[in-house]
Write an enzyme that holds these catalytic residues in place. Structure first.
Site, PDB file in Angstrom:
ATOM      1  N   SER A 190      76.371  50.936  61.900  1.00 35.30           N
ATOM      2  CA  SER A 190      77.580  49.207  62.456  1.00 35.30           C
ATOM      3  C   SER A 190      78.411  48.540  61.953  1.00 35.30           C
ATOM      4  CB  SER A 190      76.889  49.140  63.802  1.00 35.30           C
ATOM      5  OG  SER A 190      77.158  48.503  64.898  1.00 35.30           O
ATOM      6  N   HIS A 304      80.852  49.811  70.014  1.00 29.63           N
ATOM      7  CA  HIS A 304      81.485  51.411  70.064  1.00 29.63           C
ATOM      8  C   HIS A 304      82.109  51.685  71.280  1.00 29.63           C
ATOM      9  CE1 HIS A 304      80.445  50.903  66.313  1.00 29.63           C
ATOM     10  NE2 HIS A 304      79.195  49.758  66.513  1.00 29.63           N
TER      11      HIS A 304
END
Length: 409
Positions: A190, A304
């Site tokens: 991430s 996300h």
């Protein structure tokens, strides 16, 4: 044998429409699946194909129509994806690569007193000084003294983790310089993807930190400014093919509900993001359907997922502004949104296109690690705070777990 499909429709529209469910009334995803893309069949129901993206651009998975009236949109193919071969030279000196992978952790690995072991390294001191006018505050002070709830805030945590990863890289350079200069691959979880790209030479520390600062602030705003509270759920013990329909069912129980896989971390290990009611419904559904664990996470938002679109829009604009300063990578970097490598020499435009998808699509960590192992990498370093990535590696490959060293900061 896995059935492959080639997307042949949508040439005049930038690709074909992707939905999050089997029916054509389910939610349409923001991105189209590019014409020419190769996808793997997960499930075929009549003219509706549940796919997994192998090559091309668009959502990593979803449902598409194979036909529209009598026109083919997707056709079966025996084509195999042609992946670019590993490079023969890496790093600033163009040396032969070593079978080494460097991995950078993301949000969730922070802790008060991080940076204590590396703060006196000259290159780290320089980064800390450069960070002050960019951030407008002293990030080292927050890293060392917290308080913990402040360090956990997305807007502070992401710059702290970016700095922590690069500080760990400087420590590794001192201890084992060839592990950095001749690393075959890099990847970041991430937020850690920005650290990996900076480490690979794609962007300067200053440009990377500016993007990370904006990313953290925009994600925190997207997580807190909507009408509905956002949550994330950790689920272990279910296959993705079973989890996705449960997500759709949970989302359907709430007006305007969102519930989708956000991180594919290890085999049968996922985090799911969405709106509060949908996530709590999914928790019940997952437990009823045999999940070993279904635990609500202590996170600031549904990262996300489609709920991060406002943040992604802001970040995409900043990425375009930064693009002229970017350089091709000096090492292969496995990207979160595609689980595919960008190789040394890749045009930064391709990197920006993948970063533009990162905040609203799942992080495909499990697939990335398996692909890196297939490439023959057999020595690994988790560069930055804590041991989150090593813990996940134990679930992915026990041999690789034993070969993973933590570079603590």
């Amino acid at each position: 044998m896995v059935q492959m499909w080639e997307i042949v429709g949508g040439g005049d529209k930038g690709g074909i429409i992707v939905r999050d469910g089997e029916t054509t009334k389910s939610n349409q995803l923001d991105d189209r699946l590019s014409t020419g893309a190769l996808v793997e069949e997960v499930e075929l129901k009549g003219d509706r194909l549940h796919y997994k993206l192998v090559l091309g651009t668009g959502p990593p998975d979803g449902w598409v129509s194979t036909k529209l009236k009598d026109k083919d949109l997707a056709v079966k193919t025996d084509k195999a994806p042609v992946s670019s071969p590993p490079p023969t030279s890496v790093g600033p000196k163009g040396e032969a690569p070593l079978p080494i992978g460097l991995f950078f952790p993301g949000q969730g690995s922070q802790y008060v007193k991080m940076m204590e072991k590396v703060m006196d390294i000259a290159a780290v001191k320089e980064m800390i000084e450069k960070s002050k006018p960019i951030l407008g505050y002293d990030i080292l002070e927050i890293c060392l003294n917290g308080p913990e709830d402040k360090l956990e805030e997305t807007r502070y945590c992401q710059p702290a983790m970016f700095l922590g990863g690069l500080a760990g890289l400087e420590k590794l350079k001192q201890d084992k310089p060839e592990a950095v200069s001749r690393a075959s691959v890099m990847a970041g979880l991430s937020l850690g993807e920005y650290t990996a790209l900076c480490a690979a030479g794609v962007m300067s520390f200053e440009d990377g930190l500016k993007l990370v600062k904006l990313r953290g602030e925009a994600m925190q705003e997207a997580a807190t400014s909507g009408a509905k509270k956002q949550l994330m759920l950790s689920v272990a013990g279910l296959e993705r093919a079973k989890l996705d329909p449960l997500c759709r069912e949970a989302a359907s129980k709430e007006d305007g509900g969102v519930c989708s896989v956000a991180n594919c971390l290890f085999p049968q290990g996922f985090s799911i993001g969405g709106t509060e009611k949908a996530i709590n419904t999914l928790k019940e559904l997952a437990e009823k359907n045999g999940a070993l664990q279904a635990k609500v996470l202590k996170t600031a938002g549904a990262f996300h997922t489609s709920l991060m679109q406002p943040a992604q829009d802001k970040l995409s604009a900043a990425l375009e502004e930064t693009l002229p300063n970017m350089k091709p990578p000096m090492h292969s970097v496995w990207m979160n949104a595609s689980a595919q490598p960008i190789r040394p020499g890749t045009d930064p435009k391709e990197i920006v296109a993948l970063l533009k998808r990162q905040l609203t699509n799942p992080v495909l960590w499990d697939d990335s690690m398996k692909a890196i192992l297939k490439e023959g990498v057999n020595e690994f370093y988790e560069v930055g705070p804590m041991k989150q990535i090593k813990a996940m590696m134990k679930r992915i490959d026990a041999t690789a777990w034993k070969a993973t060293t933590n570079v603590e900061v």
